[in-house]
Enzyme design. Structure first.
Site, mmCIF file in Angstrom:
data_model
loop_
_atom_site.group_PDB
_atom_site.id
_atom_site.type_symbol
_atom_site.label_atom_id
_atom_site.label_comp_id
_atom_site.label_asym_id
_atom_site.label_seq_id
_atom_site.Cartn_x
_atom_site.Cartn_y
_atom_site.Cartn_z
ATOM 1 N N GLU A 1 0.120 -3.278 4.632
ATOM 2 C CA GLU A 1 -1.046 -2.387 4.715
ATOM 3 C C GLU A 1 -1.132 -1.690 6.072
ATOM 4 O O GLU A 1 -0.824 -2.296 7.097
ATOM 5 C CB GLU A 1 -2.320 -3.225 4.583
ATOM 6 N N ASP A 2 -1.596 -0.440 6.080
ATOM 7 C CA ASP A 2 -1.786 0.267 7.356
ATOM 8 C C ASP A 2 -3.263 0.452 7.704
ATOM 9 O O ASP A 2 -3.577 0.948 8.785
ATOM 10 C CB ASP A 2 -1.119 1.648 7.325
ATOM 11 N N THR B 1 1.188 10.262 4.051
ATOM 12 C CA THR B 1 0.422 11.315 3.389
ATOM 13 C C THR B 1 -0.891 11.607 4.114
ATOM 14 O O THR B 1 -1.583 12.553 3.748
ATOM 15 C CB THR B 1 0.102 10.900 1.933
ATOM 16 N N SER C 1 -2.554 0.476 -4.307
ATOM 17 C CA SER C 1 -3.047 1.636 -3.550
ATOM 18 C C SER C 1 -4.376 2.121 -4.096
ATOM 19 O O SER C 1 -4.643 2.015 -5.297
ATOM 20 C CB SER C 1 -2.015 2.768 -3.662
ATOM 21 N N ALA C 2 -5.204 2.697 -3.223
ATOM 22 C CA ALA C 2 -6.478 3.274 -3.653
ATOM 23 C C ALA C 2 -6.282 4.652 -4.276
ATOM 24 O O ALA C 2 -7.183 5.196 -4.908
ATOM 25 C CB ALA C 2 -7.412 3.395 -2.451
ATOM 26 N N LYS D 1 -10.922 -1.060 -1.503
ATOM 27 C CA LYS D 1 -10.716 -1.924 -0.343
ATOM 28 C C LYS D 1 -11.902 -1.701 0.594
ATOM 29 O O LYS D 1 -12.359 -0.565 0.686
ATOM 30 C CB LYS D 1 -9.412 -1.533 0.378
ATOM 31 N N ASP E 1 0.884 -1.160 0.000
ATOM 32 C CA ASP E 1 0.000 0.000 0.000
ATOM 33 C C ASP E 1 0.931 1.221 0.000
ATOM 34 O O ASP E 1 2.128 1.098 0.289
ATOM 35 C CB ASP E 1 -0.871 -0.046 1.263
ATOM 36 N N LEU E 2 0.419 2.383 -0.345
ATOM 37 C CA LEU E 2 1.275 3.581 -0.412
ATOM 38 C C LEU E 2 1.124 4.463 0.833
ATOM 39 O O LEU E 2 2.040 4.564 1.655
ATOM 40 C CB LEU E 2 0.919 4.381 -1.676
ATOM 41 N N ASP E 3 -0.072 5.063 0.954
ATOM 42 C CA ASP E 3 -0.308 6.027 2.025
ATOM 43 C C ASP E 3 -0.273 5.333 3.384
ATOM 44 O O ASP E 3 -1.055 4.417 3.628
ATOM 45 C CB ASP E 3 -1.679 6.697 1.829
ATOM 46 N N LYS F 1 -8.694 6.252 6.047
ATOM 47 C CA LYS F 1 -7.495 5.549 5.571
ATOM 48 C C LYS F 1 -7.894 4.400 4.656
ATOM 49 O O LYS F 1 -8.731 3.573 5.024
ATOM 50 C CB LYS F 1 -6.685 4.998 6.747
HETATM 51 C C1 G6P Z 1 -5.386 6.085 0.132
HETATM 52 C C2 G6P Z 1 -5.546 6.917 1.385
HETATM 53 C C3 G6P Z 1 -6.933 7.510 1.455
HETATM 54 C C4 G6P Z 1 -7.256 8.256 0.164
HETATM 55 C C5 G6P Z 1 -7.167 7.308 -1.013
HETATM 56 C C6 G6P Z 1 -7.429 7.998 -2.338
HETATM 57 O O1 G6P Z 1 -6.063 4.892 0.291
HETATM 58 O O2 G6P Z 1 -5.296 6.146 2.543
HETATM 59 O O3 G6P Z 1 -7.003 8.373 2.562
HETATM 60 O O4 G6P Z 1 -8.554 8.823 0.221
HETATM 61 O O5 G6P Z 1 -5.847 6.748 -1.045
HETATM 62 O O6 G6P Z 1 -6.396 8.908 -2.582
HETATM 63 P P1 G6P Z 1 -6.368 9.982 -3.744
HETATM 64 O O7 G6P Z 1 -4.917 10.410 -3.787
HETATM 65 O O8 G6P Z 1 -6.800 9.309 -4.997
HETATM 66 O O9 G6P Z 1 -7.293 11.085 -3.359
HETATM 67 MG MG MG Z 2 -2.736 3.151 3.535
#
Ligand code: G6P
Ligand code: MG
Length: 218
Positions: free
Chosen positions: A169-170, A17, A114-115, A145, A9-11, A45
């Protein structure tokens, strides 16, 4: 050595972020007279941008037209991207490069799951894009997710069976998604939130290369 797929996962896993999402969502929520707290931010998240705005509006008992909804989404993302613009490699979370480099040296599959629709730009900013064999992000999936789509697409892109993939994943929704994909789920963060994961660590400084080697040879 075996070849496994490692999906990150990224964030909250590679970079923090969440603080920028918080600032951007708070500004937006306050601008329409809705309160927004850090606790509420926690609940966003792993949640897509559309679903996040839906939740914020629901918390504030607000309804908006479709056109306003789109404007609000765009405005939040413009603010968020202003923060992202300032990011550099100093924001990579501790020991993430150690693990990525170990996986690359040992010829493992490495993907992002990542989402976020901003994933590529963030990875470019922190100079990690070249470490990933495959990127699957919010632009490639329909179901967010806890649906496993993002991780299944990551496995497919790597050409590795889901049962041979390991997810970092967090978010609890992300752990749920990884388990639904039949993958090994490694939680990064709070054990009380990520209890359904197969393993939980506070951060990557707690993850040794010996542990990664064990996962590869499992
Ligand atoms: C991640 C973050 C979420 C965020 C989503 C979409 O999953 O944890 O907080 O809303 O990405 O991010 P974006 O950059 O597309 O707005
Ligand atoms: Mg995350």
């Amino acid at each position: 050595m075996n070849k496994k797929g490692f999906i990150f996962d990224l964030d909250g896993v590679i970079v923090d972020t969440a603080k920028y999402h918080f600032l951007a969502w708070k500004k937006l929520a306050n601008s329409i007279g809705v309160d927004f707290t850090e606790t509420q931010n926690e609940q966003l998240k792993g949640v897509s941008r559309v679903k996040s705005l839906e939740k914020i509006l629901a918390w504030g008992n607000k309804t908006v037209s479709e056109a306003e909804f789109k404007e609000l989404m765009d405005s939040k993302n413009t603010d968020y991207l202003n923060y992202i613009e300032q990011m550099n490699a100093s924001e990579i979370l501790p020991d993430v490069p150690k693990v990525l480099n170990y996986l690359i040296e040992n010829k493992q599959g490495v993907a992002l799951g990542s989402a976020s629709k901003n994933a590529t730009v963030i990875l470019e900013k922190v100079d990690l894009l070249s470490k990933f064999d495959q990127i699957v992000d919010g632009n490639h999936v329909v179901k967010g997710k806890p649906n496993p789509e993002v991780f299944l697409k990551g496995a497919e892109a790597l050409g590795i069976e889901p049962k041979h993939c390991i997810v970092f994943e967090d978010a609890s929704a992300g752990i749920e998604a990884a388990k639904a994909a039949q993958m090994i789920a490694i939680g990064i963060g709070d054990k009380t939130v990520l209890g359904d994961a197969d393993y939980v660590f506070n951060d990557f400084t707690e993850i040794s290369t010996d542990f990664i080697k064990e996962l590869i040879n499992k």
